[in-house]
Design a protein around this motif. Structure first.
Motif, PDB file in Angstrom:
ATOM      1  N   LYS A  49      46.039  51.886  24.430  1.00 39.61           N
ATOM      2  CA  LYS A  49      45.716  52.111  25.847  1.00 39.61           C
ATOM      3  C   LYS A  49      46.660  51.269  26.691  1.00 39.61           C
ATOM      4  O   LYS A  49      46.505  50.051  26.778  1.00 39.61           O
ATOM      5  CB  LYS A  49      44.257  51.676  26.060  1.00 39.61           C
ATOM      6  CG  LYS A  49      43.632  52.049  27.374  1.00 39.61           C
ATOM      7  CD  LYS A  49      42.190  51.507  27.428  1.00 39.61           C
ATOM      8  CE  LYS A  49      41.330  52.221  28.419  1.00 39.61           C
ATOM      9  NZ  LYS A  49      39.951  51.663  28.436  1.00 39.61           N
ATOM     10  N   LYS A 109      42.761  61.090  22.771  1.00 40.44           N
ATOM     11  CA  LYS A 109      41.839  60.662  23.815  1.00 40.44           C
ATOM     12  C   LYS A 109      42.338  61.219  25.143  1.00 40.44           C
ATOM     13  O   LYS A 109      43.302  60.727  25.713  1.00 40.44           O
ATOM     14  CB  LYS A 109      41.805  59.130  23.816  1.00 40.44           C
ATOM     15  CG  LYS A 109      40.800  58.528  24.766  1.00 40.44           C
ATOM     16  CD  LYS A 109      39.401  58.912  24.399  1.00 40.44           C
ATOM     17  CE  LYS A 109      38.569  57.780  23.892  1.00 40.44           C
ATOM     18  NZ  LYS A 109      38.629  56.605  24.729  1.00 40.44           N
ATOM     19  N   ILE A 132      34.070  65.365  26.489  1.00 42.83           N
ATOM     20  CA  ILE A 132      33.214  64.538  27.349  1.00 42.83           C
ATOM     21  C   ILE A 132      32.192  65.436  28.035  1.00 42.83           C
ATOM     22  O   ILE A 132      32.555  66.304  28.835  1.00 42.83           O
ATOM     23  CB  ILE A 132      34.077  63.815  28.410  1.00 42.83           C
ATOM     24  CG1 ILE A 132      35.175  62.977  27.729  1.00 42.83           C
ATOM     25  CG2 ILE A 132      33.210  62.945  29.316  1.00 42.83           C
ATOM     26  CD1 ILE A 132      36.216  62.418  28.687  1.00 42.83           C
ATOM     27  N   ASN A 179      29.296  56.311  25.718  1.00 38.50           N
ATOM     28  CA  ASN A 179      30.233  55.539  26.526  1.00 38.50           C
ATOM     29  C   ASN A 179      29.460  54.525  27.369  1.00 38.50           C
ATOM     30  O   ASN A 179      28.639  54.894  28.203  1.00 38.50           O
ATOM     31  CB  ASN A 179      31.080  56.458  27.421  1.00 38.50           C
ATOM     32  CG  ASN A 179      32.319  55.730  27.939  1.00 38.50           C
ATOM     33  OD1 ASN A 179      32.445  54.519  27.776  1.00 38.50           O
ATOM     34  ND2 ASN A 179      33.228  56.462  28.552  1.00 38.50           N
ATOM     35  N   ARG A 181      30.723  52.818  29.535  1.00 38.42           N
ATOM     36  CA  ARG A 181      31.294  52.848  30.891  1.00 38.42           C
ATOM     37  C   ARG A 181      30.917  54.164  31.558  1.00 38.42           C
ATOM     38  O   ARG A 181      31.108  55.229  30.981  1.00 38.42           O
ATOM     39  CB  ARG A 181      32.823  52.709  30.836  1.00 38.42           C
ATOM     40  CG  ARG A 181      33.491  52.750  32.220  1.00 38.42           C
ATOM     41  CD  ARG A 181      35.000  52.541  32.163  1.00 38.42           C
ATOM     42  NE  ARG A 181      35.348  51.211  31.708  1.00 38.42           N
ATOM     43  CZ  ARG A 181      35.940  50.941  30.527  1.00 38.42           C
ATOM     44  NH1 ARG A 181      36.277  51.926  29.713  1.00 38.42           N
ATOM     45  NH2 ARG A 181      36.218  49.702  30.186  1.00 38.42           N
ATOM     46  N   LEU A 183      31.893  56.904  33.799  1.00 35.17           N
ATOM     47  CA  LEU A 183      33.222  57.358  34.226  1.00 35.17           C
ATOM     48  C   LEU A 183      33.261  57.699  35.717  1.00 35.17           C
ATOM     49  O   LEU A 183      34.319  57.949  36.271  1.00 35.17           O
ATOM     50  CB  LEU A 183      33.664  58.573  33.410  1.00 35.17           C
ATOM     51  CG  LEU A 183      33.990  58.317  31.933  1.00 35.17           C
ATOM     52  CD1 LEU A 183      34.282  59.624  31.210  1.00 35.17           C
ATOM     53  CD2 LEU A 183      35.179  57.370  31.783  1.00 35.17           C
ATOM     54  N   SER A 212      33.566  51.463  24.605  1.00 33.03           N
ATOM     55  CA  SER A 212      33.962  50.748  25.834  1.00 33.03           C
ATOM     56  C   SER A 212      33.250  49.407  26.053  1.00 33.03           C
ATOM     57  O   SER A 212      32.075  49.248  25.709  1.00 33.03           O
ATOM     58  CB  SER A 212      33.736  51.572  27.102  1.00 33.03           C
ATOM     59  OG  SER A 212      34.249  52.853  26.998  1.00 33.03           O
ATOM     60  N   GLY A 213      34.007  48.502  26.644  1.00 38.91           N
ATOM     61  CA  GLY A 213      33.457  47.244  27.124  1.00 38.91           C
ATOM     62  C   GLY A 213      33.218  46.191  26.062  1.00 38.91           C
ATOM     63  O   GLY A 213      32.619  45.157  26.334  1.00 38.91           O
ATOM     64  N   LEU A 232      34.306  51.791  19.581  1.00 38.27           N
ATOM     65  CA  LEU A 232      35.619  52.228  20.066  1.00 38.27           C
ATOM     66  C   LEU A 232      36.129  51.155  21.024  1.00 38.27           C
ATOM     67  O   LEU A 232      35.511  50.902  22.059  1.00 38.27           O
ATOM     68  CB  LEU A 232      35.479  53.565  20.777  1.00 38.27           C
ATOM     69  CG  LEU A 232      36.722  54.468  20.836  1.00 38.27           C
ATOM     70  CD1 LEU A 232      36.364  55.833  21.356  1.00 38.27           C
ATOM     71  CD2 LEU A 232      37.845  53.882  21.615  1.00 38.27           C
ATOM     72  N   GLU A 235      40.832  47.923  25.430  1.00 39.72           N
ATOM     73  CA  GLU A 235      41.432  46.809  26.153  1.00 39.72           C
ATOM     74  C   GLU A 235      41.486  45.509  25.352  1.00 39.72           C
ATOM     75  O   GLU A 235      42.518  44.826  25.327  1.00 39.72           O
ATOM     76  CB  GLU A 235      40.661  46.582  27.458  1.00 39.72           C
ATOM     77  CG  GLU A 235      41.366  45.619  28.377  1.00 39.72           C
ATOM     78  CD  GLU A 235      40.558  45.276  29.627  1.00 39.72           C
ATOM     79  OE1 GLU A 235      39.471  45.876  29.839  1.00 39.72           O
ATOM     80  OE2 GLU A 235      41.024  44.395  30.372  1.00 39.72           O
TER      81      GLU A 235
HETATM   82  O1  LIG Z   1      39.081  49.583  26.820  1.00 40.33           O
HETATM   83  P1  LIG Z   1      37.648  49.629  26.384  1.00 40.33           P
HETATM   84  O2  LIG Z   1      36.709  49.130  27.425  1.00 40.33           O
HETATM   85  O3  LIG Z   1      37.457  48.957  25.048  1.00 40.33           O
HETATM   86  O4  LIG Z   1      37.273  51.191  26.181  1.00 40.33           O
HETATM   87  C1  LIG Z   1      37.845  51.983  25.155  1.00 40.33           C
HETATM   88  C2  LIG Z   1      37.378  53.453  25.271  1.00 40.33           C
HETATM   89  O5  LIG Z   1      36.017  53.511  25.020  1.00 40.33           O
HETATM   90  C3  LIG Z   1      37.714  54.021  26.638  1.00 40.33           C
HETATM   91  O6  LIG Z   1      39.094  54.033  26.750  1.00 40.33           O
HETATM   92  C4  LIG Z   1      37.176  55.427  26.875  1.00 40.33           C
HETATM   93  C5  LIG Z   1      35.981  55.920  26.458  1.00 40.33           C
HETATM   94  N1  LIG Z   1      35.824  57.211  26.828  1.00 40.33           N
HETATM   95  C6  LIG Z   1      36.906  57.582  27.513  1.00 40.33           C
HETATM   96  C7  LIG Z   1      37.221  58.818  28.070  1.00 40.33           C
HETATM   97  C8  LIG Z   1      38.442  58.944  28.683  1.00 40.33           C
HETATM   98  C9  LIG Z   1      39.312  57.869  28.775  1.00 40.33           C
HETATM   99  C10 LIG Z   1      39.028  56.628  28.211  1.00 40.33           C
HETATM  100  C11 LIG Z   1      37.809  56.483  27.574  1.00 40.33           C
END
Ligand SMILES: O=P(O)(O)OC[C@@H](O)[C@@H](O)c1c[nH]c2ccccc12
Length: 257
Positions: A49, A109, A132, A179, A181, A183, A212-213, A232, A235
């Motif tokens: 990333k 991705k 997604i 996820n 996060r 979006l 994420s996170g 997953l 960062e």
């Molecule tokens: O950098 P992080 O917080 O570790 O997250 C990774 C990954 O989960 C995140 O890039 C991601 C999860 N789903 C997505 C969908 C689109 C783009 C990016 C993502």
């Protein structure tokens, strides 16, 4: 308009310009499967990333081949490569370079809205695609899922709430990513995994991936303790001096018990 709406609108413009892919000319190394790995043992899906809309530049000038090899040597379950150019500074070439040098699964991705993106991903050596739920109509999601599976790809279905999880289950998805996060707002909380894991049907070989996170091995431990088989991570690995160590620590006995 949310950022997700923006990204999706841009994708629809991009796909109009894609030409159908030609015949396969690259001899990629044979890949293992992500589902197989995660059904046997916990694992880290390690991401390439360079940048993101929520964090800006992370490590734009990274040697992705070297980074991918570090991930594989440390025992990563798969490598995720961000291929979106506009918002994440990735490319389909990034994915192809990685797929040429590793034997673990490679996840494209991106924000899939059309079959042609799936063709491009597979042509560049991806063995997994991401779909997604928040970005797709139900019918479209089903169509793209069927298409990818018919091509022999693995599909990771990404959800963020109960309702989206139900949609993933209706598809009988085996690889489900939660996820952490949002979006639409970029808010991140790994508690999200724990909440959704409560009603997650861990049957028929289905696996839960927490996305994420994740910053520390304690975060990894938290996700595994709440039922995740995979995490997953983007960062934290990109910023780490030693991503191999990060992965090894997050897969050690202590982290997974
Ligand atoms: O950098 P992080 O917080 O570790 O997250 C990774 C990954 O989960 C995140 O890039 C991601 C999860 N789903 C997505 C969908 C689109 C783009 C990016 C993502």
């Amino acid at each position: 308009m949310t950022i997700l709406d923006d990204i999706i609108a841009t994708k629809y413009e991009e796909v109009k310009m894609y030409k159908p892919v030609g015949p396969n000319t690259i001899d990629f190394p044979e890949k293992t499967t992500l589902l197989g790995h995660l059904q046997e043992r916990n694992g880290v899906i390690s991401e390439i990333k360079r940048a993101s809309p929520s964090k800006g530049d992370i490590k734009v000038e990274v040697d992705i081949v070297a980074q991918a090899k570090k991930y594989e040597e440390a025992g990563a379950a798969a490598i995720s490569v961000l291929t979106d150019e506009v918002y994440f500074k990735g490319s389909i070439d990034d994915l192809c370079e990685v797929a040429k040098v590793v034997s673990i699964p490679v996840l494209c991705k991106d924000f899939m809205v059309s079959e042609i993106q799936i063709d491009r991903a597979q042509h560049a050596g991806a063995t997994i695609i991401l779909l997604i739920v928040a970005a797709l109509e139900k019918q479209q999601l089903k169509r793209l899922n069927d298409y990818a599976l018919s091509k022999g790809l693995e599909v990771l279905i990404e959800v963020h709430d109960e309702q989206e999880l139900q949609i993933a289950l209706e598809l009988d998805a085996k690889l489900i990513g939660i996820n952490n996060r949002n979006l639409k707002t970029f808010e991140v909380s790994i508690e999200r995994t724990a909440q959704l894991a409560k009603n997650f049907p861990f049957d028929e070989g289905r696996v839960l991936i927490s996305e994420s996170g994740m910053q520390t091995k304690e975060d990894a431990q938290f996700a595994y303790a709440n039922g995740a088989s995979g995490i997953l991570v983007g960062e934290a690995l990109m910023r780490s001096e030693n991503p191999g160590n990060w992965i090894r620590q997050a897969t050690s006995e202590e982290a997974v018990k």
